[in-house]
Motif scaffolding. Sequence first.
Motif, PDB file in Angstrom:
ATOM      1  N   SER A   1       0.934  -1.553   0.213  1.00 49.23           N
ATOM      2  CA  SER A   1       0.033   0.008  -0.153  1.00 49.23           C
ATOM      3  C   SER A   1       0.976   1.282   0.065  1.00 49.23           C
ATOM      4  CB  SER A   1      -0.848   0.011   1.170  1.00 49.23           C
ATOM      5  OG  SER A   1      -1.574   1.304   1.595  1.00 49.23           O
ATOM      6  N   PRO A   2       0.887   2.104  -1.102  1.00 47.60           N
ATOM      7  CA  PRO A   2       1.605   3.393  -1.057  1.00 47.60           C
ATOM      8  C   PRO A   2       1.172   4.258   0.036  1.00 47.60           C
ATOM      9  CG  PRO A   2       0.472   2.868  -3.048  1.00 47.60           C
ATOM     10  CD  PRO A   2       0.172   1.692  -2.045  1.00 47.60           C
ATOM     11  N   GLU A   3       0.058   4.219   0.183  1.00 44.70           N
ATOM     12  CA  GLU A   3      -0.632   5.032   1.608  1.00 44.70           C
ATOM     13  C   GLU A   3       0.092   4.590   2.813  1.00 44.70           C
ATOM     14  OE1 GLU A   3      -3.524   5.011  -1.728  1.00 44.70           O
ATOM     15  OE2 GLU A   3      -2.710   3.335  -0.381  1.00 44.70           O
ATOM     16  N   ILE A   4       0.069   3.322   3.197  1.00 42.89           N
ATOM     17  CA  ILE A   4       0.527   3.012   4.392  1.00 42.89           C
ATOM     18  C   ILE A   4       2.218   2.986   4.481  1.00 42.89           C
ATOM     19  CG2 ILE A   4       1.090   0.760   5.665  1.00 42.89           C
ATOM     20  CD1 ILE A   4      -1.442  -0.383   4.724  1.00 42.89           C
ATOM     21  N   ARG A   5       2.847   3.031   3.476  1.00 44.80           N
ATOM     22  CA  ARG A   5       4.313   3.364   3.344  1.00 44.80           C
ATOM     23  C   ARG A   5       4.379   4.712   3.635  1.00 44.80           C
ATOM     24  NH1 ARG A   5       8.841   1.539   2.532  1.00 44.80           N
ATOM     25  NH2 ARG A   5       8.320  -0.596   2.036  1.00 44.80           N
ATOM     26  N   ALA A   6       3.623   5.726   2.755  1.00 46.34           N
ATOM     27  CA  ALA A   6       3.874   7.206   3.207  1.00 46.34           C
ATOM     28  C   ALA A   6       3.563   7.492   4.478  1.00 46.34           C
ATOM     29  CB  ALA A   6       2.573   7.786   2.104  1.00 46.34           C
ATOM     30  N   LEU A   7       2.715   6.840   5.011  1.00 51.02           N
ATOM     31  CA  LEU A   7       2.262   6.861   6.556  1.00 51.02           C
ATOM     32  C   LEU A   7       3.245   6.855   7.551  1.00 51.02           C
ATOM     33  CD1 LEU A   7      -0.073   8.020   8.663  1.00 51.02           C
ATOM     34  CD2 LEU A   7      -0.926   5.456   8.453  1.00 51.02           C
ATOM     35  N   HIS A   8       4.089   5.744   7.066  1.00 46.57           N
ATOM     36  CA  HIS A   8       5.346   5.217   7.626  1.00 46.57           C
ATOM     37  C   HIS A   8       6.266   6.591   7.748  1.00 46.57           C
ATOM     38  CE1 HIS A   8       8.797   2.974   9.501  1.00 46.57           C
ATOM     39  NE2 HIS A   8       9.383   3.281   8.283  1.00 46.57           N
ATOM     40  N   LYS A   9       6.630   6.744   6.325  1.00 43.38           N
ATOM     41  CA  LYS A   9       7.455   7.892   6.165  1.00 43.38           C
ATOM     42  C   LYS A   9       7.297   9.094   6.833  1.00 43.38           C
ATOM     43  CE  LYS A   9       9.305   5.937   2.062  1.00 43.38           C
ATOM     44  NZ  LYS A   9       9.312   6.207   0.316  1.00 43.38           N
TER      45      LYS A   9
END
Length: 158
Positions: free
Chosen positions: A80-88
């Motif tokens: 999920s690009p959204e979950i990766r972005a949230l992590h960052k």
Amino acid sequence: MHRYAIVLPLEPMVVGERYAVRDWPLHITVMPVFATWASTPQLAASMGAVAARTAPIIAVAGPGELFGPKHDTPVALVESPEIRALHKTFVRELDIHVPTFRRPDFAGDGFRAHITATKRGAAEEGQALRLTQLALVDMHPEPGQGRPLVVAVADLAY
């Protein structure tokens, strides 16, 4: 110094709930276990600020894999690009609190969103996920308390 984690639960968590590690509700860890001198209210405020500008996340559970030092812990990967972005976002947002990751290889480029199977069940490949809440979990509560403790929650509200 306290140790915390920030998770996206598949079902909402409630402040004050405690879980044995093997009995956690299904979730995706967004910030793997980290130690910090920051207080719970400071971390909860940072988490709430991120949640306020983050929309609920729609994702799908992916294929299974085995994690852990012995490669014996079943997980479902979640691309999920959204979950990766949230992590960052959390890595940047919490930088002011100088977090020290217990496993730095699980943060930044090493982050892999997944749902670990527990006694409560497992995510099935293809399962639709609607993630609407963040939870801050104290991984090392006061002596005698034992199990990890949910100390703050915030709805994704963008």
